[in-house]
Design a protein around this motif. Structure first.
Motif, PDB file in Angstrom:
ATOM      1  N   PHE A 293      -6.245   4.230   6.682  1.00 27.98           N
ATOM      2  CA  PHE A 293      -4.974   4.139   5.568  1.00 27.98           C
ATOM      3  C   PHE A 293      -3.665   4.241   6.170  1.00 27.98           C
ATOM      4  O   PHE A 293      -2.653   4.118   5.064  1.00 27.98           O
ATOM      5  CB  PHE A 293      -5.434   5.868   4.394  1.00 27.98           C
ATOM      6  CG  PHE A 293      -6.449   5.897   4.066  1.00 27.98           C
ATOM      7  CD1 PHE A 293      -7.037   4.218   2.585  1.00 27.98           C
ATOM      8  CD2 PHE A 293      -8.324   6.180   4.047  1.00 27.98           C
ATOM      9  CE1 PHE A 293      -8.488   4.315   2.443  1.00 27.98           C
ATOM     10  CE2 PHE A 293      -9.158   5.368   4.061  1.00 27.98           C
ATOM     11  CZ  PHE A 293      -9.205   4.813   2.444  1.00 27.98           C
TER      12      PHE A 293
ATOM     13  N   GLU B 163       1.307  11.055   7.974  1.00 31.20           N
ATOM     14  CA  GLU B 163       1.776   9.816   6.983  1.00 31.20           C
ATOM     15  C   GLU B 163       2.087   8.938   7.294  1.00 31.20           C
ATOM     16  O   GLU B 163       2.626   8.754   8.667  1.00 31.20           O
ATOM     17  CB  GLU B 163       3.356  10.554   6.151  1.00 31.20           C
ATOM     18  CG  GLU B 163       3.294   9.693   4.614  1.00 31.20           C
ATOM     19  CD  GLU B 163       4.199  10.395   4.191  1.00 31.20           C
ATOM     20  OE1 GLU B 163       3.889  11.210   2.956  1.00 31.20           O
ATOM     21  OE2 GLU B 163       5.707  10.136   4.075  1.00 31.20           O
TER      22      GLU B 163
ATOM     23  N   ALA C 159       1.093  -0.969   0.257  1.00 33.80           N
ATOM     24  CA  ALA C 159      -0.516  -0.242   0.138  1.00 33.80           C
ATOM     25  C   ALA C 159       0.979   1.280   0.101  1.00 33.80           C
ATOM     26  O   ALA C 159       1.975   1.332   0.586  1.00 33.80           O
ATOM     27  CB  ALA C 159      -0.765   0.264   1.433  1.00 33.80           C
ATOM     28  N   ALA C 160       0.457   2.250  -0.785  1.00 31.35           N
ATOM     29  CA  ALA C 160       1.246   3.716  -0.659  1.00 31.35           C
ATOM     30  C   ALA C 160       0.773   4.850  -1.478  1.00 31.35           C
ATOM     31  O   ALA C 160       0.029   4.183  -2.528  1.00 31.35           O
ATOM     32  CB  ALA C 160       2.468   3.377  -1.794  1.00 31.35           C
ATOM     33  N   GLY C 161       0.333   5.658  -1.405  1.00 28.13           N
ATOM     34  CA  GLY C 161      -0.387   6.832  -1.658  1.00 28.13           C
ATOM     35  C   GLY C 161      -0.911   7.897  -1.074  1.00 28.13           C
ATOM     36  O   GLY C 161      -0.468   8.055  -0.222  1.00 28.13           O
ATOM     37  N   ARG C 162      -1.327   8.692  -1.996  1.00 29.75           N
ATOM     38  CA  ARG C 162      -1.877  10.042  -0.932  1.00 29.75           C
ATOM     39  C   ARG C 162      -3.282   9.439  -0.437  1.00 29.75           C
ATOM     40  O   ARG C 162      -3.890   8.862  -1.946  1.00 29.75           O
ATOM     41  CB  ARG C 162      -1.961  11.155  -1.364  1.00 29.75           C
ATOM     42  CG  ARG C 162      -0.832  11.130  -1.326  1.00 29.75           C
ATOM     43  CD  ARG C 162      -0.390  13.213  -1.791  1.00 29.75           C
ATOM     44  NE  ARG C 162       1.000  13.042  -2.132  1.00 29.75           N
ATOM     45  CZ  ARG C 162       1.382  14.418  -2.627  1.00 29.75           C
ATOM     46  NH1 ARG C 162       0.584  15.718  -1.456  1.00 29.75           N
ATOM     47  NH2 ARG C 162       3.063  14.816  -1.509  1.00 29.75           N
ATOM     48  N   VAL C 163      -4.202  10.207   0.153  1.00 28.20           N
ATOM     49  CA  VAL C 163      -6.145   9.696   0.072  1.00 28.20           C
ATOM     50  C   VAL C 163      -6.375  11.238   0.533  1.00 28.20           C
ATOM     51  O   VAL C 163      -6.281  11.542   1.919  1.00 28.20           O
ATOM     52  CB  VAL C 163      -6.488   8.894   1.138  1.00 28.20           C
ATOM     53  CG1 VAL C 163      -7.407   8.726   1.061  1.00 28.20           C
ATOM     54  CG2 VAL C 163      -5.477   7.333   0.498  1.00 28.20           C
TER      55      VAL C 163
ATOM     56  N   GLY D 182      -0.027   1.625   5.195  1.00 30.82           N
ATOM     57  CA  GLY D 182       0.537   2.573   5.176  1.00 30.82           C
ATOM     58  C   GLY D 182       1.993   1.283   5.778  1.00 30.82           C
ATOM     59  O   GLY D 182       2.354   1.080   5.386  1.00 30.82           O
TER      60      GLY D 182
ATOM     61  N   GLN E 268      -7.502   2.272  -5.067  1.00 30.95           N
ATOM     62  CA  GLN E 268      -6.356   3.589  -5.169  1.00 30.95           C
ATOM     63  C   GLN E 268      -4.967   3.406  -4.602  1.00 30.95           C
ATOM     64  O   GLN E 268      -4.018   3.024  -4.987  1.00 30.95           O
ATOM     65  CB  GLN E 268      -7.083   4.312  -4.848  1.00 30.95           C
ATOM     66  CG  GLN E 268      -7.667   4.704  -6.643  1.00 30.95           C
ATOM     67  CD  GLN E 268      -9.024   5.785  -6.709  1.00 30.95           C
ATOM     68  OE1 GLN E 268      -8.744   6.536  -5.131  1.00 30.95           O
ATOM     69  NE2 GLN E 268      -9.706   6.124  -6.117  1.00 30.95           N
ATOM     70  N   VAL E 269      -5.276   2.607  -3.265  1.00 28.91           N
ATOM     71  CA  VAL E 269      -3.697   3.357  -2.747  1.00 28.91           C
ATOM     72  C   VAL E 269      -2.910   2.093  -1.776  1.00 28.91           C
ATOM     73  O   VAL E 269      -2.195   1.443  -1.477  1.00 28.91           O
ATOM     74  CB  VAL E 269      -4.014   3.943  -1.056  1.00 28.91           C
ATOM     75  CG1 VAL E 269      -4.060   5.414  -1.415  1.00 28.91           C
ATOM     76  CG2 VAL E 269      -5.120   3.153  -0.568  1.00 28.91           C
ATOM     77  N   THR E 270      -3.981   0.663  -2.704  1.00 30.93           N
ATOM     78  CA  THR E 270      -3.415  -0.659  -2.456  1.00 30.93           C
ATOM     79  C   THR E 270      -3.163  -1.528  -3.614  1.00 30.93           C
ATOM     80  O   THR E 270      -3.806  -1.958  -5.073  1.00 30.93           O
ATOM     81  CB  THR E 270      -4.043  -1.632  -2.003  1.00 30.93           C
ATOM     82  OG1 THR E 270      -5.180  -2.074  -2.518  1.00 30.93           O
ATOM     83  CG2 THR E 270      -4.875  -1.441  -0.825  1.00 30.93           C
TER      84      THR E 270
ATOM     85  N   VAL F 121       1.721   5.873   3.487  1.00 33.51           N
ATOM     86  CA  VAL F 121       0.521   6.211   2.616  1.00 33.51           C
ATOM     87  C   VAL F 121       0.115   8.104   3.536  1.00 33.51           C
ATOM     88  O   VAL F 121       0.385   7.609   4.986  1.00 33.51           O
ATOM     89  CB  VAL F 121      -1.012   5.462   2.538  1.00 33.51           C
ATOM     90  CG1 VAL F 121      -1.994   6.053   2.742  1.00 33.51           C
ATOM     91  CG2 VAL F 121      -0.692   4.550   2.539  1.00 33.51           C
TER      92      VAL F 121
END
Ligand SMILES: Nc1ncnc2c1ncn2[C@@H]1O[C@H](COP(=O)(O)OP(=O)(O)OP(=O)(O)O)[C@@H](O)[C@H]1O
Ligand SMILES: Nc1ccn([C@H]2C[C@H](O)[C@@H](COP(=O)(O)O)O2)c(=O)n1
Length: 645
Positions: free
Chosen positions: A250, A296, A12-16, A254, A426-428, A261
């Motif tokens: 989320f 984060e 998992a990585a990204g922004r929410v 992360g 979207q983040v996984t 995340v």
């Protein structure tokens, strides 16, 4: 029942960007409604709970409008008690609407009925009603004493100024009293009996009341004084923070999925107590970074998540996320002081214990705590969600580093986060699957095994499972239509070790390739009950770092979300030739004409059956290998995987 199958996740990585906080949204709507002036509400949460509040306010004479383009709500306040003096309000399962409205309506001088879904009628409200009666309110229980539905009548002569409320069941009762108190028209003193739980939620209430012009005087956490002459005034514009409880899923993703995340909408400056969930994560070893309006989270530096023993009274909602994270810790964990879970959307202590056990944990359920011992390996399960949004969201996390999970009634997330599963996707990043389907003897097994070896992935020869069912049925003297064939498929005693296939311990590597077994396999494979019985077993092969799966329905049924799908084929002549050579090399008798005839018949059976027929999918890449070598076919698939990144 509707369900959602989530695949196992690699990372998992990204922004929410978080949806607005439920607690803040419904408080702001009520305060804006009771204020003088118009309030522009930005970033309001759009969910079932806020819908119930908005509907109720409109029914009570509060006008509001939503600008779809800017997503701004404008609420025209009524500057005091509600103007509509008679209403029948249905509030679903929205506790954050039910409790505050009960208090505000009890002091509004009208006749009202408040009801909800059956679960809402099981959630206690007696402590709030008792406190309101002390202020002079006239409230009657329509059904069971202490529980909704409620009938409210105008209070008798003169409201009283002092009430005591229990603080150890739900802090929402105190919140409701505080927000309604300015309607009493004089100073109101509220004493808290017992230890006040979930204090951060009271801080949110006091902060928002202050923004709407009412300063509550607090004596510790046991006495609150709303001064005489207090009246709400619109602050003009108000922004709703991102939901800190929703952020927990989320941030946990992360930590469990490597990260980082980043959640945007809550941070260091948040007024929500649930941001302290991030501090709890730090105690588990997670790497947390704070910004003013973001947080984060990433996995512990050493990859080890520490077992914990924490008092979580201050973050009861986000604490549920920790319960699922306990599955990934390096020993037994304990969540303490969470008795309030019992009176939420469901009895969350019981529900959580039941569902954690399904995935393999050993759980001790105490009156106000959970002791969770993680299993050596998580088991895939169908998770019941009890009409509780948080159960659904929490258990999505079990897919991170674990197996796939089925989430029953996934729409329950509409209560606070309707787009939750889309954002989660979207983040996984799911464990990758390369699905290679094709007709018999096309070479898909050879190619799939070589691709798996090259990538270091797991390998599934799904045909061998049908062949094993067929062999077991033949050995038991069963016809393909016998109901016992389905039981065989359900409890297939199969094992695969270093190229050897075993049935009940016996080496059947060659036996499952006999012509009789091949014909029987294609017949049992046409039965939908047999296919269903083998489905979970096939999906369990999907483990990090990835899987190459071959058969007839890998891309269509078993792994429809596979990132790479190949339809590997060759002419009947080429396939018959290949099979002929295979048999000759094994010293087995073979006849090219009868092999061709047999392949044609099996193609026909596999392609024309009503369930999971063999066919090229629109999203599959066709690989015609009649004129190719094995090396060329393998390179083609590897290039395709590489091209897809
Ligand atoms: N271009 C090619 N691609 C793949 N296999 C080939 C190719 N050329 C020849 N072969 C040979 O074809 C034979 C049949 O392959 P394999 O057993 O992998 O097929 P399959 O589709 O998995 O069959 P089944 O459906 O019966 O399990 C193997 O001996 C393989 O080496
Ligand atoms: N996913 C699958 C795999 C196999 N089958 C059927 C089709 C064949 O008749 C039989 C044996 O398969 P093979 O070893 O030849 O690949 O099993 C299926 O229906 N679905």
């Amino acid at each position: 029942m509707e369900f959602l199958d989530l695949p196992p996740m690699m990372s998992a990585a990204g922004r929410v960007r978080l949806p607005g906080s439920k607690s803040i949204s419904n408080r702001v709507l009520l305060l804006a409604a009771l204020s003088s002036g118009e309030t522009e509400v930005r970033d309001l949460l759009r969910s079932d709970d806020t819908e119930r509040m908005l509907e109720a306010l409109r029914a009570l004479g509060v006008s509001w409008m939503h600008d779809a383009e800017t997503d701004v709500y404008r609420v025209r306040g009524v500057a005091g008690p509600f103007p509509v003096k008679q209403a029948d309000l249905f509030l679903g399962n929205a506790g954050t609407a039910f409790r505050p409205l009960t208090a505000a309506l009890a002091l509004s001088g009208g006749s009202y009925r408040l009801s909800g879904v059956p679960r809402m009628h099981e959630r206690p409200i007696g402590d709030l009603v008792d406190a309101l009666r002390q202020l002079g309110a006239d409230i009657a229980y329509e059904g069971n004493p202490g529980y909704p539905p409620l009938q409210i009548q105008p209070a008798g002569a003169g409201l009283k100024r002092q009430a005591a409320v229990r603080g150890d069941v739900s802090s929402q009762f105190l919140t409701a009293l505080l927000m309604a108190a300015p309607l009493a028209g004089g100073e109101v003193v509220i004493d808290v009996i017992g230890e006040l739980i979930s204090k951060p939620y009271i801080e949110i209430t006091l902060d928002l009341m202050r923004r709407f012009g009412v300063e509550v005087v607090r004596e510790g956490w046991s006495r609150f004084v709303v001064p005489a002459g207090a009246g709400y005034r619109s602050p003009g514009v108000i922004h709703v923070e991102g939901d800190a409880s929703s952020a927990s899923y989320f941030l946990a993703a992360g930590v469990l999925g490597g990260g980082p995340v980043r959640v945007e909408g809550v941070g260091r400056d948040s007024i929500q107590g649930d941001v302290r969930f991030a501090e709890a994560l730090e105690q588990l070893g997670a790497r947390i970074t704070w910004g003013d309006h973001w947080i984060e989270a990433a996995a512990p530096a050493d990859g080890r998540l520490k077992a914990f023993d924490l008092d979580l009274n201050h973050i009861p909602d986000a604490a549920m996320t920790l319960a699922v994270m306990a599955l990934f810790c390096d020993g037994p964990s304990r969540l303490r002081n969470i008795a309030s879970w019992r009176v939420k959307e469901t009895d969350r202590l019981a529900a959580m214990a039941t569902e954690l056990r399904k995935v393999g944990a050993v759980v001790e359920e105490l009156p106000d705590a959970l002791q969770i011992e993680p299993p050596a390996t998580l088991v895939s399960a169908a998770i019941d969600t009890y009409d509780d949004h948080r159960m659904a969201m929490c258990f999505s996390l079990a897919t991170l580093g674990g197996p796939g999970m089925r989430i029953n009634d996934p729409a329950c997330v509409n209560k606070t986060f309707p787009s939750y599963f889309d954002v989660f996707r979207q983040v996984t990043q799911p464990v990758p699957v390369i699905a290679i389907d094709g007709p018999s003897a096309s070479g898909k097994g050879t190619v799939a095994a070589r691709v798996a070896e090259a990538l270091g992935f797991h390998y599934l020869d799904s045909g061998s499972l049908y062949r094993l069912v067929a062999l077991a049925a033949l050995k038991a003297g069963l016809a393909e239509s016998d109901p016992r064939v389905v039981d065989i498929a359900r409890h297939l005693p199969a094992a695969f070790e270093a190229g050897v296939v075993r049935l009940s311990g016996e080496d059947v590597t060659d036996a499952i390739r006999s012509e009789a077994c091949s014909v029987m396999a294609s017949k049992v494979a046409a039965r939908s009950e047999v296919r269903d019985a083998l489905l979970d077993r096939q999906r369990a092969y999907r483990r990090p770092p990835g899987l190459v799966a071959e058969g007839r329905d890998m891309g269509s049924v078993v792994f429809p979300d596979a990132g790479t799908k190949v339809f590997l084929t060759a002419s009947v002549e080429a396939r018959a030739e290949r099979r002929y050579k295979q048999l000759m090399e094994k010293g087995l008798p073979a006849n090219i004409d009868s092999l061709s005839q047999d392949l044609r018949e099996r193609d026909e059976r596999d392609a024309s059956r009503p369930v999971a027929p063999l066919k090229k999918l629109p999203d599959a890449t066709e690989l015609e290998t009649s004129e190719m070598t094995v090396d060329q076919a393998v390179s083609f698939v590897l290039d395709l995987v590489g091209a897809k990144g």
